[in-house]
Design an enzyme around this catalytic site. Structure first.
Site, mmCIF file in Angstrom:
data_model
loop_
_atom_site.group_PDB
_atom_site.id
_atom_site.type_symbol
_atom_site.label_atom_id
_atom_site.label_comp_id
_atom_site.label_asym_id
_atom_site.label_seq_id
_atom_site.Cartn_x
_atom_site.Cartn_y
_atom_site.Cartn_z
ATOM 1 N N CYS A 252 0.848 -1.201 0.000
ATOM 2 C CA CYS A 252 0.000 0.000 0.000
ATOM 3 C C CYS A 252 0.883 1.250 0.000
ATOM 4 O O CYS A 252 0.796 2.101 0.879
ATOM 5 C CB CYS A 252 -0.934 0.009 1.205
ATOM 6 S SG CYS A 252 -1.812 -1.542 1.477
ATOM 7 N N ALA A 254 1.541 3.996 -2.080
ATOM 8 C CA ALA A 254 1.307 5.369 -2.550
ATOM 9 C C ALA A 254 1.019 6.316 -1.379
ATOM 10 O O ALA A 254 0.455 5.887 -0.369
ATOM 11 C CB ALA A 254 0.134 5.386 -3.530
ATOM 12 N N PRO A 255 1.427 7.574 -1.519
ATOM 13 C CA PRO A 255 2.091 8.194 -2.670
ATOM 14 C C PRO A 255 3.608 8.015 -2.692
ATOM 15 O O PRO A 255 4.266 8.577 -3.565
ATOM 16 C CB PRO A 255 1.730 9.666 -2.513
ATOM 17 C CG PRO A 255 1.627 9.855 -1.032
ATOM 18 C CD PRO A 255 1.053 8.571 -0.491
ATOM 19 N N GLY A 256 4.161 7.267 -1.737
ATOM 20 C CA GLY A 256 5.572 6.928 -1.795
ATOM 21 C C GLY A 256 6.460 7.645 -0.794
ATOM 22 O O GLY A 256 7.680 7.471 -0.819
ATOM 23 N N GLY A 257 5.880 8.428 0.098
ATOM 24 C CA GLY A 257 6.695 9.161 1.065
ATOM 25 C C GLY A 257 7.496 8.256 1.980
ATOM 26 O O GLY A 257 8.711 8.433 2.158
ATOM 27 N N LYS A 258 6.830 7.270 2.565
ATOM 28 C CA LYS A 258 7.531 6.355 3.477
ATOM 29 C C LYS A 258 8.498 5.468 2.701
ATOM 30 O O LYS A 258 9.587 5.150 3.183
ATOM 31 C CB LYS A 258 6.522 5.516 4.257
ATOM 32 C CG LYS A 258 5.605 6.334 5.149
ATOM 33 C CD LYS A 258 4.632 5.435 5.894
ATOM 34 C CE LYS A 258 3.557 6.254 6.580
ATOM 35 N NZ LYS A 258 2.651 6.913 5.603
ATOM 36 N N ASP A 302 -2.865 -5.895 -5.908
ATOM 37 C CA ASP A 302 -3.645 -5.912 -4.667
ATOM 38 C C ASP A 302 -2.807 -6.578 -3.574
ATOM 39 O O ASP A 302 -2.463 -7.758 -3.676
ATOM 40 C CB ASP A 302 -4.938 -6.690 -4.901
ATOM 41 C CG ASP A 302 -5.896 -6.619 -3.726
ATOM 42 O OD1 ASP A 302 -5.444 -6.317 -2.603
ATOM 43 O OD2 ASP A 302 -7.093 -6.889 -3.926
ATOM 44 N N CYS A 373 -2.889 5.972 9.653
ATOM 45 C CA CYS A 373 -3.077 7.370 10.063
ATOM 46 C C CYS A 373 -4.469 7.528 10.663
ATOM 47 O O CYS A 373 -5.158 8.518 10.441
ATOM 48 C CB CYS A 373 -2.852 8.326 8.903
ATOM 49 S SG CYS A 373 -3.844 7.991 7.427
#
Length: 448
Positions: A252, A254-258, A302, A373
């Site tokens: 999971c 997106a958006p790719g920050g972590k 998925d 979150c």
């Protein structure tokens, strides 16, 4: 094609009020049609109206004789926007009202101009009395939907008012320094002539700015010196304890920050897979990787299934699970409107499915970091308790840290005014058989 900013704002909000899309999906395309000089106002109108939607909706119910029909939800959006301007902005009342009436004409609903004018002028005349009449209405008082207030009272009897208050504030702009390009002290020096900034307390890579601004104008943006990421989200990299040569899965992603933070934290990883269900959101991952000059294998698939997996077990898995996002309401205020209490039950079933699937891909001795979150225990600690109870090869590594509050399982952060978002973390280790709970060494706060 209209350039009337109130009409454009209504075109953003109308699908939301029909439970289609979100600010994140609707605003970008409309924003591109907006004159550049009006884009800040467009964003203010859209985000401000949704931030205060529970209060504005209470007011509309007092002013309306009957609800708007579904085909006229765009007119309700105009009324909401008008009320927001009258109550929460410095826009002169005459301008807010006249522009709202004009917007009805631009929407080819000239008949609605009289309705909008009557509602807004009545609010202008009777504002004090109308608001006084809502003094016992909790949805108005706390600016949240009733179901959410009740759930927070039940889940967090000592914290619910603090959470609601923080949700109603605008979140600070926080940067994550790319340790491969620069360091925090050096970048703070570069920011000195531009904006007041300070170090984050718990993340060693975080910088919090005193005001929001165009991040593309900041030094080093194109070169990938930093990313925008809340401090709470920055904690995942140090919790995973990455080592050179490891294989890593970001489910999971997106958006790719972590994901990008993991790659910045340990550049000598053997391989990193990033799974994302939606092609559109996977594109955001690719954009972030390219700007930061990082590399990962982005897979559109998925995470609750295994068709995409080649059978190679992972040393580390980050599962940033789908959730209600109730810890980031201040960044996504339309969550107050879009989420319903019954959604959480369905989301928790999906979370468990993904967690079980990812667990089967983890090496014995490997670690999985479960994150959301959300501030609801049903998506967090109760989920982990359930998983541990039904899984015979899992050990929880207790997180001893100076942030958040320790729970029976994992650690919960609440949104803090001018500080971090709401977040939850639990760290699990895979064993060949059931073992006792381990304890993670304390994560010292970064000071000074």
């Amino acid at each position: 094609m209209t350039s009337n900013v109130r009409v454009l704002a209504a075109q953003v909000l109308t699908p939301l009020l029909q439970n289609k899309g979100s600010l994140n999906t609707q605003l970008p395309a409309i924003e591109r049609r907006c004159p550049e000089k009006d884009r800040a106002l467009l964003r203010e109108l859209c985000y401000g109206t949704m931030r205060h939607h529970p209060q504005l909706n209470c007011i509309i119910k007092l002013l309306q004789n009957r609800a708007f029909k579904f085909r006229d939800i765009d007119i309700k959006a105009i009324v909401l926007l008008g009320l927001y301007q009258l109550q929460y902005t410095r826009i002169p009342a005459h301008a807010a009202i006249s522009e709202s009436v004009e917007a009805c004409r631009d929407l080819d609903k000239e008949w609605a101009g009289k309705v909008v004018n009557a509602i807004l002028r009545r609010f202008q005349r009777e504002q004090e009395e109308l608001i006084d009449s809502l003094s016992d209405n909790e949805s108005y008082q706390f600016n949240h939907p009733e179901w959410m207030i009740a759930k927070l009272k039940n889940n967090w009897p000592d914290h619910w008012q603090q959470i609601l208050k923080a949700n109603n504030e605008q979140a600070p702009l926080t940067l994550r320094i790319n340790a491969l390009k620069t360091d925090r002290e050096r970048y703070l020096t570069q920011l000195e002539p531009i904006v007041d900034a300070e170090k984050t307390e718990f993340s060693p890579t975080g910088i919090r700015l005193s005001t929001s601004l165009n991040i593309e104008s900041l030094p080093g943006y194109e070169e990938g010196a930093f990313s925008v990421q809340d401090e709470a989200a920055q904690l995942s990299a140090q919790l995973l304890d990455l080592q050179a040569g490891q294989t890593v899965l970001d489910a999971c992603a997106a958006p790719g920050g972590k994901l990008c933070h993991l790659l910045e934290s340990e550049p000598a990883l053997a391989s990193v897979d990033a799974v994302e269900l939606e092609e559109r959101r996977a594109g955001r991952i690719e954009e972030n990787l390219e700007r930061l000059d990082l590399d990962a294998n982005v897979i559109i698939a998925d995470a609750s299934h295994q068709e995409w997996w080649d059978g190679t077990l992972y040393d580390r898995i980050l599962l940033d699970a789908p959730c209600s996002a109730t810890g980031v309401i201040r960044r996504n205020p339309d969550i107050k409107y879009l989420r319903q209490g019954e959604d959480i039950h369905e989301t928790s079933k999906l979370q468990l499915s993904i967690l079980e699937n990812c667990w089967s891909m983890l090496k014995p001795g490997g670690k999985l970091l479960y994150a959301t979150c959300s501030i609801f225990p049903q998506e967090n600690e109760r989920q982990i308790k359930r998983f541990i109870a039904q899984t015979d090869n899992v050990t929880e590594i207790k997180i001893d840290a100076p942030w958040g509050i320790a729970r029976e399982h994992g650690r919960q952060l609440f949104p803090q005014i001018n500080r971090h978002d709401g977040f939850y973390y639990a760290l699990l280790e895979k064993q060949s058989k059931l073992t006792k709970t381990a304890t993670l060494p304390p994560l010292a706060a970064v000071k000074g």
